[in-house]
Motif scaffolding. Structure first.
Motif, PDB file in Angstrom:
ATOM      1  N   ASN A  68       7.232   3.076   4.448  1.00 24.83           N
ATOM      2  CA  ASN A  68       7.096   2.593   3.067  1.00 24.83           C
ATOM      3  C   ASN A  68       5.770   3.040   2.466  1.00 24.83           C
ATOM      4  N   GLY A  69       5.677   4.324   2.144  1.00 21.24           N
ATOM      5  CA  GLY A  69       4.477   4.811   1.463  1.00 21.24           C
ATOM      6  C   GLY A  69       3.542   5.556   2.390  1.00 21.24           C
ATOM      7  N   GLU A  70       3.009   6.624   1.890  1.00 23.99           N
ATOM      8  CA  GLU A  70       2.022   7.399   2.635  1.00 23.99           C
ATOM      9  C   GLU A  70       0.641   7.139   2.036  1.00 23.99           C
ATOM     10  N   TYR A  71      -0.376   7.426   2.803  1.00 26.14           N
ATOM     11  CA  TYR A  71      -1.726   7.381   2.260  1.00 26.14           C
ATOM     12  C   TYR A  71      -2.528   8.537   2.839  1.00 26.14           C
ATOM     13  N   LYS A  72      -3.439   9.062   2.067  1.00 20.40           N
ATOM     14  CA  LYS A  72      -4.254  10.187   2.500  1.00 20.40           C
ATOM     15  C   LYS A  72      -5.682   9.723   2.786  1.00 20.40           C
ATOM     16  N   ARG A  73      -6.346  10.492   3.615  1.00 15.37           N
ATOM     17  CA  ARG A  73      -7.732  10.167   3.969  1.00 15.37           C
ATOM     18  C   ARG A  73      -8.672  10.598   2.843  1.00 15.37           C
ATOM     19  N   THR A  74      -8.465  10.018   1.688  1.00 12.76           N
ATOM     20  CA  THR A  74      -9.321  10.247   0.524  1.00 12.76           C
ATOM     21  C   THR A  74      -9.817   8.888   0.065  1.00 12.76           C
ATOM     22  N   PRO A  75     -10.859   8.848  -0.743  1.00 16.64           N
ATOM     23  CA  PRO A  75     -11.318   7.540  -1.245  1.00 16.64           C
ATOM     24  C   PRO A  75     -10.203   6.757  -1.936  1.00 16.64           C
ATOM     25  N   GLU A  76      -9.368   7.491  -2.729  1.00 18.18           N
ATOM     26  CA  GLU A  76      -8.282   6.810  -3.419  1.00 18.18           C
ATOM     27  C   GLU A  76      -7.231   6.298  -2.445  1.00 18.18           C
ATOM     28  N   GLY A  77      -6.913   7.170  -1.435  1.00 14.21           N
ATOM     29  CA  GLY A  77      -5.901   6.799  -0.445  1.00 14.21           C
ATOM     30  C   GLY A  77      -6.342   5.593   0.376  1.00 14.21           C
ATOM     31  N   MET A  78      -7.610   5.576   0.775  1.00 11.48           N
ATOM     32  CA  MET A  78      -8.117   4.454   1.565  1.00 11.48           C
ATOM     33  C   MET A  78      -8.157   3.164   0.738  1.00 11.48           C
ATOM     34  N   LEU A  79      -8.501   3.304  -0.561  1.00 14.02           N
ATOM     35  CA  LEU A  79      -8.504   2.132  -1.430  1.00 14.02           C
ATOM     36  C   LEU A  79      -7.107   1.536  -1.526  1.00 14.02           C
ATOM     37  N   PHE A  80      -6.099   2.417  -1.692  1.00 13.79           N
ATOM     38  CA  PHE A  80      -4.723   1.951  -1.792  1.00 13.79           C
ATOM     39  C   PHE A  80      -4.291   1.266  -0.495  1.00 13.79           C
ATOM     40  N   TYR A  81      -4.647   1.855   0.627  1.00 14.68           N
ATOM     41  CA  TYR A  81      -4.290   1.307   1.935  1.00 14.68           C
ATOM     42  C   TYR A  81      -4.916  -0.081   2.137  1.00 14.68           C
ATOM     43  N   GLN A  82      -6.188  -0.193   1.766  1.00 10.94           N
ATOM     44  CA  GLN A  82      -6.878  -1.464   1.924  1.00 10.94           C
ATOM     45  C   GLN A  82      -6.327  -2.533   0.989  1.00 10.94           C
ATOM     46  N   MET A  83      -5.919  -2.107  -0.205  1.00 14.98           N
ATOM     47  CA  MET A  83      -5.319  -3.058  -1.142  1.00 14.98           C
ATOM     48  C   MET A  83      -4.013  -3.613  -0.577  1.00 14.98           C
ATOM     49  N   ARG A  84      -3.205  -2.727   0.037  1.00 12.13           N
ATOM     50  CA  ARG A  84      -1.950  -3.179   0.634  1.00 12.13           C
ATOM     51  C   ARG A  84      -2.226  -4.148   1.786  1.00 12.13           C
ATOM     52  N   GLY A  85      -3.258  -3.826   2.569  1.00  6.31           N
ATOM     53  CA  GLY A  85      -3.619  -4.709   3.680  1.00  6.31           C
ATOM     54  C   GLY A  85      -4.082  -6.071   3.197  1.00  6.31           C
ATOM     55  N   ALA A  86      -4.885  -6.084   2.125  1.00  4.30           N
ATOM     56  CA  ALA A  86      -5.374  -7.349   1.576  1.00  4.30           C
ATOM     57  C   ALA A  86      -4.223  -8.185   1.033  1.00  4.30           C
ATOM     58  N   ILE A  87      -3.249  -7.502   0.404  1.00  2.26           N
ATOM     59  CA  ILE A  87      -2.082  -8.213  -0.130  1.00  2.26           C
ATOM     60  C   ILE A  87      -1.257  -8.809   1.006  1.00  2.26           C
ATOM     61  N   ALA A  88      -1.104  -8.040   2.112  1.00  5.05           N
ATOM     62  CA  ALA A  88      -0.346  -8.536   3.270  1.00  5.05           C
ATOM     63  C   ALA A  88      -1.029  -9.766   3.868  1.00  5.05           C
ATOM     64  N   GLU A  89      -2.363  -9.721   3.956  1.00  8.89           N
ATOM     65  CA  GLU A  89      -3.106 -10.858   4.501  1.00  8.89           C
ATOM     66  C   GLU A  89      -2.973 -12.072   3.594  1.00  8.89           C
ATOM     67  N   PHE A  90      -3.032 -11.831   2.276  1.00  8.28           N
ATOM     68  CA  PHE A  90      -2.870 -12.905   1.302  1.00  8.28           C
ATOM     69  C   PHE A  90      -1.474 -13.511   1.406  1.00  8.28           C
ATOM     70  N   GLU A  91      -0.464 -12.653   1.575  1.00 10.94           N
ATOM     71  CA  GLU A  91       0.913 -13.124   1.669  1.00 10.94           C
ATOM     72  C   GLU A  91       1.098 -14.013   2.899  1.00 10.94           C
ATOM     73  N   LYS A  92       0.486 -13.600   4.019  1.00 14.04           N
ATOM     74  CA  LYS A  92       0.568 -14.391   5.244  1.00 14.04           C
ATOM     75  C   LYS A  92      -0.049 -15.772   5.029  1.00 14.04           C
ATOM     76  N   ALA A  93      -1.213 -15.805   4.364  1.00 13.93           N
ATOM     77  CA  ALA A  93      -1.883 -17.078   4.096  1.00 13.93           C
ATOM     78  C   ALA A  93      -1.023 -17.965   3.197  1.00 13.93           C
ATOM     79  N   LYS A  94      -0.356 -17.352   2.209  1.00 16.18           N
ATOM     80  CA  LYS A  94       0.490 -18.123   1.292  1.00 16.18           C
ATOM     81  C   LYS A  94       1.719 -18.678   2.011  1.00 16.18           C
ATOM     82  N   ILE A  95       2.295 -17.865   2.921  1.00 15.94           N
ATOM     83  CA  ILE A  95       3.446 -18.340   3.694  1.00 15.94           C
ATOM     84  C   ILE A  95       3.062 -19.559   4.514  1.00 15.94           C
ATOM     85  N   THR A  96       1.907 -19.456   5.196  1.00 21.08           N
ATOM     86  CA  THR A  96       1.416 -20.567   6.014  1.00 21.08           C
ATOM     87  C   THR A  96       1.180 -21.811   5.169  1.00 21.08           C
TER      88      THR A  96
END
Length: 497
Positions: free
Chosen positions: A98-126
């Motif tokens: 589900n989505g690729e990311y490149k080792r660029t500043p933009e790609g890493m920002l996108f990857y980290q944003m997805r990770g932060a959203i996943a962590e937030f979602e887990k906290a909300k589920i709990t």
């Protein structure tokens, strides 16, 4: 291919393992793959069997490409996602369906944003699940089978119902603990008695442990009070992956957050409260077995210094004398005592004559010498001392923090160690404060004095006019007396429950 699913996600999102494997295989475009599957495991922690094997194989150059459905399959925490991604990409290529990311500043920002959203979602589920459980508890529902001895769990009604056989055992435990008897002495004696009688525990074990008996005696469910949302277990799920000193401890929530759920009661409140008082005094009353037995063992305290007075045998001009003394010879004793002592025979006679008068004439309760102001005066004085020490510790910590923030600190490490020491002292003081406060709160308004005197009197009168054995006398005294205070001028004060 790495796939993971936890039970909650499978139910909520249909994240089945078969679906993940199919999507990863399509992405790979080949059947030449190794499957690493973690089923029913939370993404909150890194210590998962298949993930650990994958990391070892990547490190050993066994595989070239790692395919995963989504970054949150690796972990629900952004920090862990970044650690795993960096570790894998040192040896292999990491691809997400589900989505690729490149080792660029933009790609890493996108990857980290997805990770932060996943962590937030887990906290909300709990948080949503916790809120749902709390609401269910407020509606009077019992959330699960808590395996409480004396009760069975009705899954359909989500309620406790009395287990008649186990309830009889619970009643027996309370009777043995609160009433004078010739069968057992103390909690340990009850545990041995139940084991010898072949009575099974809740888990059908043959051996009863004293801690299990103690927990039954302390459980307020037997008087109709069952509390949910009492304990905070957040973070404890990962304890099995952590070292002993790193594990998260279960913490008790503030009492106003507890949710009381009604349940059927089968123990009288007066008897339960009596048991709580005896529990707080059980260590003092049954702390050990002396070579010589003393009638008032564990009950006597010096009015002057506050020390408990223990029985001992002293040699005086070639003759052995038995006495109660407040002197503490134990190494590290906080208070050595003021040196007051009194002959056992003298004090025993005074107390037994008084108790006999009460037991023969229980209607004369107004003549008891206990007063509300003097009761537990030692504990009240100790509470004042702890509060004073706490204020000193807090002021001391604040001074050290202010000093640490100043420039040109000579020995910063020494200050930090002192801060740690003060923090540990504050924790210890607070724990002692809670215990003493619970003791003082527990004895207020119990209203059990008359009940205990009447029961003890009935037992005493049933024995007839014969001379009573030492053990019977001792048990009768302990059934109504919580403490005896003696002053240096031999003034005696008896405090009942």
């Amino acid at each position: 291919m790495y796939t993971r699913v936890s039970t909650e996600e499978q139910a909520r999102s249909g994240y089945s393992l078969k679906e993940q494997l199919r999507a990863c295989r399509e992405k790979a475009g080949t059947n030449d793959v190794i499957e690493y599957v973690d089923e029913g495991l939370s993404g909150e922690f890194l210590d998962r069997p298949s993930l650990t094997k994958l990391r070892k194989d990547v490190l050993a150059d066994v595989i070239d490409v790692v395919i995963c459905l989504d970054p949150d399959r690796l972990s629900r925490k952004l920090m862990n996602q970044l650690i795993l991604s960096e570790e894998i990409e040192k040896k292999a290529q990491l691809i997400f369906v589900n989505g690729e990311y490149k080792r660029t500043p933009e790609g890493m920002l996108f990857y980290q944003m997805r990770g932060a959203i996943a962590e937030f979602e887990k906290a909300k589920i709990t948080e949503r699940m916790s809120r749902g459980r709390r609401e269910k508890a407020r509606q009077g529902k019992v959330l699960r089978d808590f395996q409480v001895y004396g009760y069975s769990y009705d899954k359909e009604q989500e309620q406790f119902k009395i287990n008649e056989y186990e309830a009889k055992v619970v009643k027996l435990i309370f009777e043995l603990f609160t009433n004078t008897n010739d069968l057992v002495k103390g909690i340990n004696g009850i545990a041995k008695y139940l084991s010898n009688q072949g009575i099974p525990t809740k888990r059908n074990a043959k051996q009863w442990h004293r801690q299990v008996v103690r927990q039954i005696l302390m459980n307020r469910i037997y008087i109709g009070e069952f509390y949910q949302n009492r304990w905070n277990t957040e973070g404890m799920l990962g304890n099995k992956y952590k070292q002993e000193d790193e594990r998260v401890k279960m913490k008790q929530r503030p009492k106003e957050e507890w949710i009381q759920v009604p349940c059927p009661a089968f123990i009288d409140k007066e008897q339960f409260e009596h048991a709580q008082i005896l529990l707080k005094q059980s260590r003092r009353r049954w702390s050990g077995i002396n070579k010589n037995e003393y009638l008032l063992s564990g009950l006597v305290r010096c009015s002057t210094c506050g020390n408990t007075m223990t029985g001992r045998r002293q040699k005086n001009w070639g003759t052995y004398v038995f006495e109660y003394s407040d002197v503490k010879n134990t190494a590290g004793a906080k208070h050595k005592g003021c040196g007051f002592r009194i002959k056992c025979e003298e004090l025993d006679q005074v107390i037994w004559n008084t108790i006999k008068e009460w037991l023969n004439h229980p209607e004369k309760l107004d003549e008891l010498s206990e007063s509300e102001d003097d009761s537990y005066s030692y504990e009240k004085a100790e509470l004042d001392r702890i509060n004073y020490e706490l204020s000193r510790v807090k002021n001391g910590r604040q001074r050290l923090i202010n000093f640490l923030m100043e420039e040109d600190v000579i020995d910063e490490q020494e200050i930090r160690e002192k801060l740690k020491e003060l923090k540990e002292k504050e924790l210890s003081l607070n724990n002692n404060k809670i215990k003493i406060q619970e003791l003082l709160d527990g004895v207020e308004g119990n209203g059990i004095k008359e009940v205990l005197i009447q029961k003890a009197s009935a037992h005493y009168l049933s024995l007839g006019s014969r001379d009573l054995e030492f053990g019977v006398k001792r048990d009768l005294i302990r059934s109504v007396v919580k403490e005896i205070k003696v002053s240096s001028d031999k003034k005696v004060e008896i405090y009942t429950f």
